[in-house]
Motif scaffolding. Sequence first.
Motif, PDB file in Angstrom:
ATOM      1  N   SER A 178      30.496  43.906  36.323  1.00  0.00           N
ATOM      2  CA  SER A 178      31.707  44.337  35.627  1.00  0.00           C
ATOM      3  C   SER A 178      32.850  43.342  35.628  1.00  0.00           C
ATOM      4  O   SER A 178      33.879  43.575  34.998  1.00  0.00           O
ATOM      5  CB  SER A 178      32.197  45.671  36.210  1.00  0.00           C
ATOM      6  N   ILE A 179      32.727  42.230  36.348  1.00  0.00           N
ATOM      7  CA  ILE A 179      33.641  41.093  36.190  1.00  0.00           C
ATOM      8  C   ILE A 179      32.995  40.047  35.291  1.00  0.00           C
ATOM      9  O   ILE A 179      33.607  39.535  34.351  1.00  0.00           O
ATOM     10  CB  ILE A 179      34.003  40.465  37.552  1.00  0.00           C
ATOM     11  N   ARG A 180      31.746  39.741  35.574  1.00  0.00           N
ATOM     12  CA  ARG A 180      31.077  38.616  34.907  1.00  0.00           C
ATOM     13  C   ARG A 180      30.770  38.889  33.434  1.00  0.00           C
ATOM     14  O   ARG A 180      30.987  38.019  32.579  1.00  0.00           O
ATOM     15  CB  ARG A 180      29.783  38.283  35.664  1.00  0.00           C
ATOM     16  N   GLN A 181      30.267  40.085  33.118  1.00  0.00           N
ATOM     17  CA  GLN A 181      29.914  40.373  31.730  1.00  0.00           C
ATOM     18  C   GLN A 181      31.136  40.364  30.804  1.00  0.00           C
ATOM     19  O   GLN A 181      31.122  39.718  29.765  1.00  0.00           O
ATOM     20  CB  GLN A 181      29.142  41.696  31.652  1.00  0.00           C
ATOM     21  N   PRO A 182      32.251  41.047  31.143  1.00  0.00           N
ATOM     22  CA  PRO A 182      33.426  40.937  30.271  1.00  0.00           C
ATOM     23  C   PRO A 182      34.020  39.528  30.230  1.00  0.00           C
ATOM     24  O   PRO A 182      34.566  39.118  29.205  1.00  0.00           O
ATOM     25  CB  PRO A 182      34.410  41.958  30.861  1.00  0.00           C
ATOM     26  N   ALA A 183      33.923  38.793  31.331  1.00  0.00           N
ATOM     27  CA  ALA A 183      34.384  37.400  31.304  1.00  0.00           C
ATOM     28  C   ALA A 183      33.582  36.602  30.289  1.00  0.00           C
ATOM     29  O   ALA A 183      34.134  35.784  29.540  1.00  0.00           O
ATOM     30  CB  ALA A 183      34.277  36.782  32.690  1.00  0.00           C
ATOM     31  N   ALA A 184      32.267  36.827  30.248  1.00  0.00           N
ATOM     32  CA  ALA A 184      31.415  36.129  29.284  1.00  0.00           C
ATOM     33  C   ALA A 184      31.766  36.518  27.856  1.00  0.00           C
ATOM     34  O   ALA A 184      31.899  35.664  26.975  1.00  0.00           O
ATOM     35  CB  ALA A 184      29.948  36.440  29.575  1.00  0.00           C
ATOM     36  N   TYR A 185      31.941  37.817  27.608  1.00  0.00           N
ATOM     37  CA  TYR A 185      32.235  38.285  26.257  1.00  0.00           C
ATOM     38  C   TYR A 185      33.599  37.803  25.768  1.00  0.00           C
ATOM     39  O   TYR A 185      33.797  37.634  24.565  1.00  0.00           O
ATOM     40  CB  TYR A 185      32.210  39.816  26.222  1.00  0.00           C
ATOM     41  N   CYS A 186      34.542  37.611  26.694  1.00  0.00           N
ATOM     42  CA  CYS A 186      35.914  37.241  26.308  1.00  0.00           C
ATOM     43  C   CYS A 186      36.207  35.748  26.479  1.00  0.00           C
ATOM     44  O   CYS A 186      37.338  35.313  26.237  1.00  0.00           O
ATOM     45  CB  CYS A 186      36.920  38.064  27.109  1.00  0.00           C
ATOM     46  N   GLY A 187      35.240  34.968  26.933  1.00  0.00           N
ATOM     47  CA  GLY A 187      35.420  33.523  27.013  1.00  0.00           C
ATOM     48  C   GLY A 187      36.348  33.069  28.117  1.00  0.00           C
ATOM     49  O   GLY A 187      37.077  32.084  27.953  1.00  0.00           O
ATOM     50  N   VAL A 188      36.312  33.768  29.274  1.00  0.00           N
ATOM     51  CA  VAL A 188      37.137  33.375  30.417  1.00  0.00           C
ATOM     52  C   VAL A 188      36.244  33.230  31.651  1.00  0.00           C
ATOM     53  O   VAL A 188      35.026  33.404  31.587  1.00  0.00           O
ATOM     54  CB  VAL A 188      38.269  34.398  30.671  1.00  0.00           C
ATOM     55  N   VAL A 189      36.862  32.920  32.788  1.00  0.00           N
ATOM     56  CA  VAL A 189      36.136  32.728  34.044  1.00  0.00           C
ATOM     57  C   VAL A 189      36.210  34.012  34.855  1.00  0.00           C
ATOM     58  O   VAL A 189      37.297  34.565  35.063  1.00  0.00           O
ATOM     59  CB  VAL A 189      36.736  31.555  34.853  1.00  0.00           C
ATOM     60  N   GLY A 190      35.059  34.512  35.316  1.00  0.00           N
ATOM     61  CA  GLY A 190      35.022  35.716  36.139  1.00  0.00           C
ATOM     62  C   GLY A 190      34.159  35.498  37.362  1.00  0.00           C
ATOM     63  O   GLY A 190      32.983  35.151  37.241  1.00  0.00           O
ATOM     64  N   LEU A 191      34.735  35.684  38.540  1.00  0.00           N
ATOM     65  CA  LEU A 191      34.041  35.402  39.799  1.00  0.00           C
ATOM     66  C   LEU A 191      33.789  36.680  40.585  1.00  0.00           C
ATOM     67  O   LEU A 191      34.720  37.417  40.908  1.00  0.00           O
ATOM     68  CB  LEU A 191      34.880  34.438  40.646  1.00  0.00           C
ATOM     69  N   LYS A 192      32.510  36.941  40.877  1.00  0.00           N
ATOM     70  CA  LYS A 192      32.143  38.013  41.812  1.00  0.00           C
ATOM     71  C   LYS A 192      31.838  37.370  43.155  1.00  0.00           C
ATOM     72  O   LYS A 192      30.847  36.669  43.307  1.00  0.00           O
ATOM     73  CB  LYS A 192      30.909  38.778  41.343  1.00  0.00           C
ATOM     74  N   PRO A 193      32.684  37.580  44.162  1.00  0.00           N
ATOM     75  CA  PRO A 193      32.430  36.987  45.477  1.00  0.00           C
ATOM     76  C   PRO A 193      31.245  37.651  46.178  1.00  0.00           C
ATOM     77  O   PRO A 193      30.755  38.701  45.756  1.00  0.00           O
ATOM     78  CB  PRO A 193      33.736  37.237  46.244  1.00  0.00           C
ATOM     79  N   THR A 194      30.800  37.028  47.255  1.00  0.00           N
ATOM     80  CA  THR A 194      29.800  37.641  48.123  1.00  0.00           C
ATOM     81  C   THR A 194      30.299  39.006  48.576  1.00  0.00           C
ATOM     82  O   THR A 194      31.478  39.180  48.892  1.00  0.00           O
ATOM     83  CB  THR A 194      29.567  36.762  49.361  1.00  0.00           C
ATOM     84  N   TYR A 195      29.391  39.975  48.626  1.00  0.00           N
ATOM     85  CA  TYR A 195      29.774  41.308  49.089  1.00  0.00           C
ATOM     86  C   TYR A 195      30.355  41.215  50.506  1.00  0.00           C
ATOM     87  O   TYR A 195      29.748  40.635  51.404  1.00  0.00           O
ATOM     88  CB  TYR A 195      28.552  42.237  49.102  1.00  0.00           C
ATOM     89  N   GLY A 196      31.563  41.744  50.678  1.00  0.00           N
ATOM     90  CA  GLY A 196      32.229  41.738  51.971  1.00  0.00           C
ATOM     91  C   GLY A 196      33.265  40.649  52.146  1.00  0.00           C
ATOM     92  O   GLY A 196      34.031  40.674  53.112  1.00  0.00           O
ATOM     93  N   LEU A 197      33.324  39.687  51.212  1.00  0.00           N
ATOM     94  CA  LEU A 197      34.294  38.597  51.359  1.00  0.00           C
ATOM     95  C   LEU A 197      35.722  39.064  51.060  1.00  0.00           C
ATOM     96  O   LEU A 197      36.683  38.585  51.668  1.00  0.00           O
ATOM     97  CB  LEU A 197      33.924  37.431  50.432  1.00  0.00           C
TER      98      LEU A 197
END
Length: 486
Positions: A178-197
């Motif tokens: 839910s961060i990465r897919q909309p980032a891809a569709y909107c042409g921006v950078v979206g980072l999902k950190p390691t779980y727990g970070l």
Amino acid sequence: MSLFDLRLTDLHNKLAHRELSVTDLVEHSLKRIQATDGQIGAFLTLDEEGAREEAAKLDRQLASGGERGLLFGLPSGLKDNMVTKGLRTTCGSKFLENYVPVHDATVVNKLRSAQSVTMGKLNMDEFAMGGSNENSAYHPVRNPWDPTRVPGGSSGGSAAAVAAGQLYFALGSDTGGSIRQPAAYCGVVGLKPTYGLVSRFGLVAFASSLDQIGPITKNVEDAAYVLQAIAGHDELDSTSANVEIPDYTAALTGNVRGLRIGVPKEYLGQGVDPQVKERVLESLRVFESLGAVWEEVSLPHTEYAVSAYYLLASSEASSNLARFDGVRYGVRAEDPANLMDLYRRSRSEGFGPEVKRRIMLGTYSLSSGYYDAYYKKAQQVRTLIKRDFDQVLEKYDLIIGPTAPTPAFQLGEQVDDPLTMYLNDILTIPVSLAGVPAVSIPCGFADGLPVGLQIIGKPFDETTVLRAAHAFESNTDHHTRRPALS
């Protein structure tokens, strides 16, 4: 050129030399929101008064020579499932339409310590359940590149606001992409950190073993700065990892010589748009030119990821959303006949169809007689998927592939076909099940719409993920292109 196209360090230099004020940045943001949000619908709550007050406070601090935080003066937004003291938090649901929290999420406190300015709360699929932002109970978000298309979900408001130049950065949450897919569709950078970070305290839970907060920005360097500000152990979150936080910005050297990259054959196979596949292959050639090497690898249990994810996530959702019962907060049915009628009518009136669908699926999966056949089996599949990643990442530094199999689709195209909608996350879900970090960065266009490249790393090795993403970005110009909003 928008002020928000400037790098963070450039803005800080202008603030330090009094070429800009924080009030200038906030007014720039408000003006842009006013001009464009009628077209895209990114905001659910805009806090003009609070933003202006905070800007004036930071300007006084700047004039007195006070110390400046890591994100000093930068206008930002929060996905509306992060609680904010005194500021409405709806989770995109009618159930919480008038809910005003009495405390802040840990990430909100961290952003305040870094001295960014929160402009408001951003639209989302209800309780983060959806991949198009059409499940918001208020209004859909539209893609800034083409308002007839979806921005992705569930953090569609966060991605669209950054792409449209309304904010310098935003926070989203990622459960299955839910961060990465909309980032891809909107042409921006979206980072999902390691779980727990990053602490989940104050994030309204969807699926507790999968949810993770992360930044959405216009470039990789800014993502590193925001991650620096929000990462770290939190005693208020029992799943928070107590690990050393490195200097993420120091990793942005541009040097990827000798980096070993695995490219899963499952990520470039059937169902992936030919133009998306070509953009990814072009990206791999860029890495080759910079001295990295890549080979085809296999993540054999990828085909089972979507099924396992929706069983696990829905099961956790059915448990987490049991607290929304019409008694303690949110929607309460009028004149119930008895307690059971209060529960039934409050939940029927407050939840939308997608949330109800997932609660029903999760309750069924956890019910007596079906637990072993569904929930337990899905957990076993999750272990196999994690093992796939562990084995590949023993040999390779990174895994690279597309973020989504296609560019953004039309609004309404899949809203009545939930199974097809779920398959849009087929390339992001395995990463979430494995709990490893991943970033989506722009890597080109397909029919005029942005395409995202997904870079996946080892647990808590965000430095290598960011280093590779920054090196690619430094040798391409995809991230500099902006949608032509009036």
